[in-house]
Design a protein around this motif. Sequence first.
Motif, mmCIF file in Angstrom:
data_model
loop_
_atom_site.group_PDB
_atom_site.id
_atom_site.type_symbol
_atom_site.label_atom_id
_atom_site.label_comp_id
_atom_site.label_asym_id
_atom_site.label_seq_id
_atom_site.Cartn_x
_atom_site.Cartn_y
_atom_site.Cartn_z
ATOM 1 N N LEU A 169 -7.763 32.821 11.027
ATOM 2 C CA LEU A 169 -8.154 31.674 10.221
ATOM 3 C C LEU A 169 -8.524 30.501 11.111
ATOM 4 O O LEU A 169 -7.830 30.218 12.102
ATOM 5 C CB LEU A 169 -7.012 31.270 9.292
ATOM 6 N N GLN A 170 -9.575 29.799 10.740
ATOM 7 C CA GLN A 170 -10.038 28.642 11.489
ATOM 8 C C GLN A 170 -10.244 27.489 10.519
ATOM 9 O O GLN A 170 -11.174 27.517 9.714
ATOM 10 C CB GLN A 170 -11.353 28.972 12.205
ATOM 11 N N ALA A 171 -9.376 26.480 10.610
ATOM 12 C CA ALA A 171 -9.466 25.320 9.734
ATOM 13 C C ALA A 171 -10.308 24.227 10.376
ATOM 14 O O ALA A 171 -10.305 24.059 11.598
ATOM 15 C CB ALA A 171 -8.063 24.793 9.436
ATOM 16 N N SER A 172 -11.005 23.482 9.538
ATOM 17 C CA SER A 172 -11.824 22.381 10.023
ATOM 18 C C SER A 172 -12.004 21.352 8.921
ATOM 19 O O SER A 172 -11.651 21.603 7.765
ATOM 20 C CB SER A 172 -13.183 22.899 10.494
ATOM 21 N N GLY A 173 -12.572 20.202 9.281
ATOM 22 C CA GLY A 173 -12.914 19.203 8.291
ATOM 23 C C GLY A 173 -12.030 17.971 8.265
ATOM 24 O O GLY A 173 -12.299 17.038 7.514
ATOM 25 N N GLY A 174 -10.981 17.962 9.073
ATOM 26 C CA GLY A 174 -10.119 16.795 9.099
ATOM 27 C C GLY A 174 -10.812 15.604 9.733
ATOM 28 O O GLY A 174 -11.902 15.710 10.284
ATOM 29 N N GLY A 175 -10.146 14.458 9.635
ATOM 30 C CA GLY A 175 -10.706 13.267 10.232
ATOM 31 C C GLY A 175 -9.914 12.036 9.869
ATOM 32 O O GLY A 175 -8.843 12.124 9.255
ATOM 33 N N THR A 217 -5.685 21.187 11.130
ATOM 34 C CA THR A 217 -6.683 20.134 11.300
ATOM 35 C C THR A 217 -6.046 18.812 10.866
ATOM 36 O O THR A 217 -5.374 18.735 9.835
ATOM 37 C CB THR A 217 -7.966 20.453 10.501
ATOM 38 N N GLN A 218 -6.236 17.775 11.678
ATOM 39 C CA GLN A 218 -5.575 16.496 11.449
ATOM 40 C C GLN A 218 -6.313 15.677 10.401
ATOM 41 O O GLN A 218 -7.530 15.483 10.493
ATOM 42 C CB GLN A 218 -5.507 15.702 12.756
ATOM 43 N N VAL A 219 -5.561 15.179 9.444
ATOM 44 C CA VAL A 219 -6.078 14.243 8.452
ATOM 45 C C VAL A 219 -5.272 12.954 8.586
ATOM 46 O O VAL A 219 -4.045 12.967 8.502
ATOM 47 C CB VAL A 219 -5.950 14.797 7.018
ATOM 48 N N THR A 220 -5.974 11.859 8.816
ATOM 49 C CA THR A 220 -5.332 10.554 8.941
ATOM 50 C C THR A 220 -5.965 9.601 7.946
ATOM 51 O O THR A 220 -7.186 9.430 7.935
ATOM 52 C CB THR A 220 -5.480 10.000 10.360
ATOM 53 N N VAL A 221 -5.134 9.010 7.109
ATOM 54 C CA VAL A 221 -5.607 8.096 6.079
ATOM 55 C C VAL A 221 -5.036 6.714 6.373
ATOM 56 O O VAL A 221 -3.821 6.516 6.375
ATOM 57 C CB VAL A 221 -5.174 8.550 4.675
ATOM 58 N N SER A 222 -5.918 5.783 6.627
ATOM 59 C CA SER A 222 -5.476 4.424 6.921
ATOM 60 C C SER A 222 -5.445 3.584 5.646
ATOM 61 O O SER A 222 -6.227 3.806 4.720
ATOM 62 C CB SER A 222 -6.416 3.786 7.942
ATOM 63 N N SER A 223 -4.567 2.626 5.625
ATOM 64 C CA SER A 223 -4.416 1.785 4.422
ATOM 65 C C SER A 223 -5.327 0.579 4.464
ATOM 66 O O SER A 223 -5.957 0.293 5.470
ATOM 67 C CB SER A 223 -2.961 1.325 4.311
#
Length: 120
Positions: free
Chosen positions: A3-9, A114-120
């Motif tokens: 499995l290869q995950a992608s799309g984070g940001g 895959t890293q997902v970072t959500v800023s406030s």
Amino acid sequence: VQLQASGGGLVQAGDSLRLSCAASGRTFRTYAMAWFRQAPGKEREFVSSITGGGLSTRYADSVKGRFTIFRDNAKNTVYLQMNSLKPEDTAVYYCAAGDMRSSPEFYAYWGQGTQVTVSS
């Protein structure tokens, strides 16, 4: 199954992201697929899962109504559409193949995250 995950940001609160998880092998459609996530200092938690045929889905209460899981078996890919993102959604997201259940122990195959970072 590989499995290869992608799309984070990095996105702002309220934004959307779509994660993808591409799988190798001819048996993709025989596996239920799931997304888990793990924030720093926390245990890996269930986000969503989908049956092999894509007809049934499950969601964690924390993402219900905001996230949608779906799959394209012709492309051996499962997706996680994430809308109305919140800072508490920040985590490394992992895709997994195996079972519909919400515990990681029921999944034999894992993507790299895959890293997902959500800023406030």
